[in-house]
Scaffold this motif. Sequence first.
Motif, short mmCIF file in Angstrom:
data_model
loop_
_atom_site.label_atom_id
_atom_site.label_comp_id
_atom_site.label_asym_id
_atom_site.label_seq_id
_atom_site.Cartn_x
_atom_site.Cartn_y
_atom_site.Cartn_z
N ARG A 196 0.83 -1.20 0.00
CA ARG A 196 0.00 0.00 0.00
C ARG A 196 0.87 1.26 0.00
N SER A 197 1.93 1.26 0.80
CA SER A 197 2.83 2.42 0.79
C SER A 197 3.54 2.55 -0.54
N LEU A 198 3.93 1.42 -1.12
CA LEU A 198 4.58 1.47 -2.42
C LEU A 198 3.63 2.05 -3.47
N ALA A 199 2.35 1.69 -3.38
CA ALA A 199 1.36 2.24 -4.31
C ALA A 199 1.23 3.75 -4.12
N ALA A 251 0.21 4.94 -7.95
CA ALA A 251 -0.66 3.98 -8.63
C ALA A 251 -2.12 4.38 -8.43
N ALA A 252 -2.93 4.12 -9.44
CA ALA A 252 -4.34 4.50 -9.39
C ALA A 252 -5.08 3.68 -8.34
N ASP A 253 -6.11 4.26 -7.75
CA ASP A 253 -6.95 3.53 -6.81
C ASP A 253 -7.53 2.29 -7.50
N GLY A 254 -7.55 1.19 -6.76
CA GLY A 254 -8.08 -0.05 -7.32
C GLY A 254 -7.09 -0.84 -8.13
#
Length: 380
Positions: A314-317, A322-325
């Motif tokens: 999640r932190s990497l996203a 990165a887009a939600d989902g």
Amino acid sequence: MTDRVGRLVDGLAGREFVGDVCMLLDEHLERGDTAFLAAFGAALRARYRSDAEDGEHRYLFNRVLWALSTTPGRENVGHALRLGLAARSRPGRPLRRAAAVLAAHQPPEELAALFIPARSDAGAPDELRACLIHELVLRGAPVAALPEVVTWAAESPFWGNHPLAWLPWSLSPLEGSPDLPRYFSGGVGFSVGYGLTSGARLPSGSCGVVPSVRRSATEPALTAAVERWTLRHNGRVEAGIHLADEPVVPGAVHTLLASLPLACLAGLADPDHLLVATGSPAEAWRMLFAAASTGGGREDDWWYGAYGRLAAWRSLAGLSGAADGSSVTEVEQRAQACTWYGFLASTDWFNQDSLDFALLTLAPGRRRVAVLAATDYDGG
């Protein structure tokens, strides 16, 4: 056996030395007679449950529980769970710890039986099963080849709505071989895994135009891996997204970072006191995983492997934008397209201890600048 165990347990009343009992338990364990250990543990807990001050009784019970948890065999897993491995009060997250210990010491094929609902005698809660899946994945186990696990996941409403279901059942190339704690009788050993990224150091002077930046709203996913750190009196976290008016060239990264209105860099006396090094998404993931799974306090406060893996992704996203989902695969692709740096500074914000780390990413286009810095101190 019941009478013998009963007499043995009754004879412990008032005793200060139990070396002979330890030897007896070891003899039964060497013979593979774990049923004797299970019966002894159950009788010990029933007889001295209220005697919380008796260290010898606690020591013997913990010794039995550890032996059963770490001796391969599905019957031993059942014994350990019935004795309360997944419900012990000392660790803050006993189900997560139980999953980590079992995955570290039991063959995946033996643990697969816990995913059969009819085996209620083992007392395996669904949350334990959920954590076990990813504790096994982190250790390279072929979870998707275990039919009991696959069937449970396909039919379980609990798993269908579980946050851990977002994670894949195999390690990605970016994750590599995660550094995991080593559990042993009486304790746990682990490495820290923070500090400065290992790439080339950037010069402190600017070698290009430093664009103007404006701060954007902080994305909650950025701090997922260090969420617990802020709950400690000596933990600090800073995160934010900054948007540059023009693409940031590599030679301007150090000067740009030093110019950002960051609390972690407040009072920086000299640009040379800010160290910036190139990094990679794989190195960033390892830091985030260490921070989430074992960082930010004592073992009672850990998130352990399964939830640590989730928080790291999640932190990497959040860092990569990165887009939600997005799926984990999409997050990985986005992270690989970003440029990664690590930094540390000689300021009062950092503790200058082993629990310091800070990351900066430039998204594709090099205008979105994401920063995550965290520091903690275990000593006081």
